[in-house]
Scaffold this motif. Structure first.
Motif, short mmCIF file in Angstrom:
data_model
loop_
_atom_site.label_atom_id
_atom_site.label_comp_id
_atom_site.label_asym_id
_atom_site.label_seq_id
_atom_site.Cartn_x
_atom_site.Cartn_y
_atom_site.Cartn_z
N LEU A 310 -36.13 45.75 -6.11
CA LEU A 310 -37.41 46.14 -5.56
C LEU A 310 -37.40 47.63 -5.23
CD1 LEU A 310 -37.83 43.04 -3.21
CD2 LEU A 310 -38.71 43.33 -5.54
N ALA A 311 -38.44 48.08 -4.58
CA ALA A 311 -38.55 49.49 -4.23
C ALA A 311 -37.73 49.82 -2.99
CB ALA A 311 -40.02 49.85 -4.01
N ASP A 312 -37.37 51.10 -2.86
CA ASP A 312 -36.72 51.64 -1.66
C ASP A 312 -35.40 50.96 -1.33
OD1 ASP A 312 -38.94 53.35 -1.26
OD2 ASP A 312 -40.02 51.76 -0.20
N GLY A 313 -34.63 50.61 -2.35
CA GLY A 313 -33.32 50.04 -2.13
C GLY A 313 -33.29 48.57 -1.79
N TRP A 314 -34.43 47.90 -1.80
CA TRP A 314 -34.48 46.46 -1.52
C TRP A 314 -34.29 45.67 -2.81
CZ3 TRP A 314 -35.23 43.72 3.09
CH2 TRP A 314 -35.37 44.53 4.23
N SER A 315 -33.76 44.46 -2.67
CA SER A 315 -33.55 43.58 -3.81
C SER A 315 -33.85 42.15 -3.40
CB SER A 315 -32.12 43.69 -4.34
OG SER A 315 -31.19 43.26 -3.36
N ALA A 316 -34.14 41.32 -4.40
CA ALA A 316 -34.43 39.90 -4.16
C ALA A 316 -33.62 39.06 -5.14
CB ALA A 316 -35.93 39.62 -4.33
N ARG A 317 -33.33 37.83 -4.72
CA ARG A 317 -32.56 36.92 -5.56
C ARG A 317 -33.06 35.50 -5.38
NH1 ARG A 317 -25.98 35.73 -5.30
NH2 ARG A 317 -25.96 34.13 -6.95
N LEU A 318 -33.15 34.77 -6.50
CA LEU A 318 -33.51 33.36 -6.48
C LEU A 318 -32.45 32.61 -7.28
CD1 LEU A 318 -35.46 31.03 -5.83
CD2 LEU A 318 -36.64 31.55 -7.98
N ASP A 319 -31.79 31.65 -6.64
CA ASP A 319 -30.70 30.89 -7.26
C ASP A 319 -31.01 29.41 -7.14
OD1 ASP A 319 -28.06 29.28 -6.92
OD2 ASP A 319 -27.39 31.14 -7.85
N VAL A 320 -30.99 28.69 -8.28
CA VAL A 320 -31.27 27.25 -8.29
C VAL A 320 -30.23 26.58 -9.18
CG1 VAL A 320 -32.92 25.44 -8.88
CG2 VAL A 320 -33.74 27.63 -7.99
N GLN A 321 -29.68 25.44 -8.73
CA GLN A 321 -28.72 24.69 -9.52
C GLN A 321 -28.83 23.21 -9.22
OE1 GLN A 321 -24.51 25.14 -7.83
NE2 GLN A 321 -25.50 27.04 -7.18
N GLY A 322 -28.39 22.41 -10.18
CA GLY A 322 -28.45 20.97 -10.02
C GLY A 322 -27.37 20.29 -10.84
N SER A 323 -27.07 19.03 -10.50
CA SER A 323 -26.05 18.28 -11.22
C SER A 323 -26.36 16.79 -11.14
CB SER A 323 -24.66 18.55 -10.66
OG SER A 323 -24.55 18.05 -9.34
N GLN A 324 -25.84 16.06 -12.11
CA GLN A 324 -25.96 14.60 -12.13
C GLN A 324 -24.63 14.04 -12.62
OE1 GLN A 324 -29.60 12.81 -13.64
NE2 GLN A 324 -28.41 11.29 -14.75
N GLU A 325 -24.12 13.01 -11.92
CA GLU A 325 -22.80 12.48 -12.22
C GLU A 325 -22.82 10.96 -12.24
OE1 GLU A 325 -18.23 13.04 -10.53
OE2 GLU A 325 -19.92 13.15 -9.12
N ARG A 326 -22.09 10.39 -13.19
CA ARG A 326 -21.85 8.94 -13.26
C ARG A 326 -20.33 8.71 -13.28
NH1 ARG A 326 -24.05 4.37 -15.63
NH2 ARG A 326 -25.75 4.78 -14.16
N GLN A 327 -19.84 7.91 -12.33
CA GLN A 327 -18.43 7.53 -12.28
C GLN A 327 -18.32 6.02 -12.44
OE1 GLN A 327 -17.41 9.06 -8.38
NE2 GLN A 327 -16.55 10.93 -9.24
N ARG A 328 -17.31 5.60 -13.21
CA ARG A 328 -17.04 4.17 -13.39
C ARG A 328 -15.54 3.95 -13.25
NH1 ARG A 328 -18.86 3.01 -18.68
NH2 ARG A 328 -16.77 3.42 -19.48
N PHE A 329 -15.15 2.92 -12.50
CA PHE A 329 -13.73 2.65 -12.27
C PHE A 329 -13.54 1.15 -12.05
CE2 PHE A 329 -15.98 4.17 -8.56
CZ PHE A 329 -15.79 3.18 -7.62
N PRO A 330 -12.39 0.61 -12.46
CA PRO A 330 -12.15 -0.83 -12.30
C PRO A 330 -11.83 -1.18 -10.84
CG PRO A 330 -10.25 0.26 -13.28
CD PRO A 330 -11.31 1.30 -13.18
N LEU A 331 -12.48 -2.24 -10.37
CA LEU A 331 -12.20 -2.74 -9.02
C LEU A 331 -11.11 -3.81 -9.06
CD1 LEU A 331 -15.85 -3.07 -7.71
CD2 LEU A 331 -14.21 -1.27 -7.18
#
Length: 727
Positions: A310-331
């Motif tokens: 941005l102007a006059d030494g200013w800055s902006a940041r937008l950060d977005v993240q996501g995840s999806q997980e499937r775990q399977r294990f014998p009982l």
């Protein structure tokens, strides 16, 4: 009486007249040179990043200044003057002012006693390792690629002093100086990873895509980061957008069902820079569960980052993240368990110069859901087992200020958090809420060759009360080749929702777990002292001794039988623990190879029972060798050998609200075997854009007794394509 000629008196006056003329000339010269302000920028040679709080003084005069948060300075001087630039951790430099209106560019050479790495401190400010007396290990992008680590645990478990510990059936955690799980704070770009409110922390879930570095701070760090930082902090930092358009893609396939692919794009156009990365990975092993058959794990990741100047030494940041997980294990022989995790988080921030310093405002939001189900098949059945979805929601709002005042680098701010757990039938009213307000301040004061730090954080919670945590530290650059450091800090872990408000009933097991609203935060005092000796730039030795004393640890307690005859358990503040040890590391560059070797000695005990902490190995060590192979152009090799010594297994007393092979025995009931793991990778540059790789983990196929995380030998091949891009 002796008569003297008048000429003789004049001869006596000649020296006095000469001195007066020289003095007048000197005053005239000084008046000619000190006639304005000189401005400049101080950076570090190598990375080009600004050096904050460097001292700049005019030789032979009283004018002096300190560089600000952007490394800039101004002071009174003129052409022909000499400026002396000094900063702890760098070699001092002299610069001659050539012209009055010249914009000076000063590059300081880092001393070999401080690694040229960066770390994050309070207020989300990034500082150099030379600005802190703490023990910080930074894993950079080159090492991440050398290990071919797709998940954070594969990389962190290789560092001396860090051990991978299982949390069956589906999780793994990293122990730092004897403390793991909820007592190690895990962050991504300074914000907490999802899953902590429902006790679903898993280092193996965290991807390394788009990661610039991983910072590991050892010892209590609650002054800088707040709760959960009893053992230390792991902070995964994303890379900034590149200047030119860059494309990056990786595909790998290997044993144990390993398949993965990532794709990234990055660019800066005008004032806007962006980075977009996505990835997918799967295997037929879970990180904390050593079993074949129906075991399966698959994760999708997405990360985006937009930064605007941005102007006059200013800055902006937008950060977005996501995840999806499937775990399977014998009982058992008939049923499989399934865990589905979905999460998303992001923050928006602006920062810039204000009030003589730099101001940062950040707003963070997070959502995470957890669901457990069962089935006899390879897909879960809706409504099976404990299938009620649990959700966590977090919002954090930060206002931070940083400034350089004389020899002081000051950080201060306030952070407000709102956390919500939604767990129907398990929490009264189906949900619980917590409001947290934190106020923090830290001063880093440089006096000659000494760095002094002092800070404190006060935390106020509507769920469990309040805690105040201070820290002090000292670093002394005794010689250019020797740096000594010491630190004392208090840390804490706040009791979680499950420990205070959660109720769990297991009729088949004959017990119930109830929350305890009287729980106090766990707290610790830590002291450390060490130093680094670097007799030359290619060789350095580092050693540090530490001790952590923790009290009010939360542990199970039998509270009697309820009206239906079921055993009732609650968490109470009853346990105390102590961990202490010595860490050492050697780094050497020789014949085009980079060699590092580290060793850690750990003594960890439960002071209430007198028993050692379970699965904590006394000895861990690692040797890593990286080099370019001269026999074939474009071929690079990476070899890592790590040793984790045997460790005791501590049984769980009979009747405790947990089941497993050791739940009916007390004391030391066995030993986890020692592991010697050899990991290697070869990378061949096929073209300017394509790189072929092949390697393996645990090449000796070591399978020690009672070692629960997935550890079998795994070979893999990969192809990476890179195009364009500059830093």
């Amino acid at each position: 009486m002796v008569l003297r000629s008048p000429l003789h008196g004049l001869r006596l006056m000649r020296p006095l007249v000469l001195v007066l003329l020289l003095a007048a000339g000197a005053r005239e010269s000084a008046a000619q040179t000190v006639n304005g302000l000189i401005r400049g920028l101080v950076t570090a040679r190598g990375d080009g990043a600004p050096v904050v709080s460097a001292e700049v003084k005019r030789v032979g005069g009283s004018s002096r200044a300190r560089t600000d948060q952007q490394g800039r300075f101004e002071l009174s001087a003129g052409s022909g003057d000499t400026l002396l630039v000094r900063m702890l951790g760098f070699r001092e430099t002299r610069v001659i002012v050539r012209a009055q209106n010249e914009q000076l560019q000063v590059a300081l050479e880092p001393l070999a006693t401080v690694l040229p790495v960066f770390t994050t401190t309070m207020g989300q400010r990034v500082i150099r390792a030379s600005e802190s007396p703490r023990s910080v290990t930074v894993v950079d992008r080159a090492e991440i690629e050398a290990v071919a680590a797709v998940a954070a645990n594969q990389l962190l478990r290789q560092l001396p002093g860090l051990q991978e510990l299982p949390a069956p059936p589906s999780k793994t955690s990293i122990s730092i100086r004897g403390f793991d799980d909820a007592r190690v704070l895990v962050l991504v770009d300074g914000e907490p990873v999802a899953g902590s409110l429902v006790e679903s922390r898993d280092i193996g879930r965290l991807s390394t895509i788009a990661t610039e570095r991983i910072e590991v701070t050892k010892g209590p760090s609650s002054v800088e980061f707040g709760s959960d930082a009893l053992g230390g902090v792991i902070n995964i930092v994303q890379a900034a957008p590149t200047k030119a358009l860059a494309l990056d893609g990786v595909v790998r396939q290997g044993g144990l069902g390993r398949e993965e692919a990532t794709l990234g794009m990055s660019q800066t156009v005008g004032r806007v820079g962006y980075r977009l990365n996505g990835g997918w990975r799967q295997s037929d092993r879970l990180t904390g569960y050593n079993a074949a058959g129906s075991t399966f794990n698959r994760i999708f990741d997405l990360r985006s980052d937009v930064r605007v100047a941005l102007a006059d030494g200013w800055s902006a940041r937008l950060d977005v993240q996501g995840s999806q997980e499937r775990q399977r294990f014998p009982l058992d022989a008939n049923f499989n368990g399934f865990i589905d995790n979905r999460g998303g988080q992001g923050f928006a921030e602006v920062q810039g110069p204000a009030l003589g310093g730099r101001l940062r405002l950040r707003a963070f939001q997070q959502r995470f859901s957890y669901q457990y189900r069962q089935s006899r098949e390879l897909l879960p059945i809706r409504g099976s087992a404990d299938s009620v979805e649990q959700q966590e929601r977090q919002g954090r709002y930060l206002l931070a200020y940083a400034a350089v005042k004389g020899g002081h680098a000051i950080d201060a701010g306030v952070q407000h958090s709102r956390r919500t757990l939604v767990a129907p039938t398990k929490v009264d009213g189906d949900s619980a809420r917590e409001l947290i307000t934190e106020v923090f301040a830290r001063d880093s004061w440089t006096v000659g060759n000494v760095l002094l730090t002092a800070g404190a954080r006060h935390t106020q919670s509507t769920l469990w009360g309040a805690a105040t945590n201070p820290s002090v530290g000292l670093a002394w650059q005794a010689r250019p080749t020797l740096r000594l450091r010491s630190n004392m800090a208090r840390g804490f872990r706040a009791p979680g929702f499950k420990e205070i408000r959660y109720t769990f009933f297991n009729p088949a097991g004959g017990y119930e777990i109830v929350g305890n609203p009287e729980l106090r935060p766990e707290s610790s005092w830590s002291t450390s002292a060490g130093g680094t000796w670097a007799p030359r730039s290619s060789l350095s030795f580092d050693v540090e001794a530490y001790r952590n004393d923790v009290q009010d640890l939360v542990d199970w307690s039998y509270r009697g039988d309820n009206a239906a005859g079921f055993q009732t358990y609650a968490n109470v503040n009853v346990a105390r623990a102590r961990t202490q040890g010595i860490e050492s590391n050697v780094r050497l560059t020789v014949f085009g190879s980079e060699v590092s070797a580290g060793y850690d000695f750990l003594h960890a005990r439960n002071l209430r029972t007198g028993l050692p902490l379970t699965r904590r190995a006394t000895h861990t060590a690692r040797v890593r060798l990286a080099r370019d192979v001269a026999l074939l152009r474009g071929l690079a090799s990476d070899l890592s050998v790590r040793y984790t010594g045997s460790a005791p297994l501590i049984g769980i007393p009979a009747g405790a609200p947990i089941t497993g092979p050791f739940s009916t025995e007390q004391g030391i009931i066995g030993r986890q075997g020692a592991l010697l793991s050899v990991d290697a990778q070869l990378r061949l540059q096929l073209t300017a854009t394509a790189e072929l790789s092949a390697g393996g983990n645990n090449l000796l196929d070591q399978q020690p007794a009672l070692w629960t995380p997935a550890f079998q030998r795994q070979l893999f091949v990969g192809l990476r394509v890179r195009w364009g891009g500059t830093r």
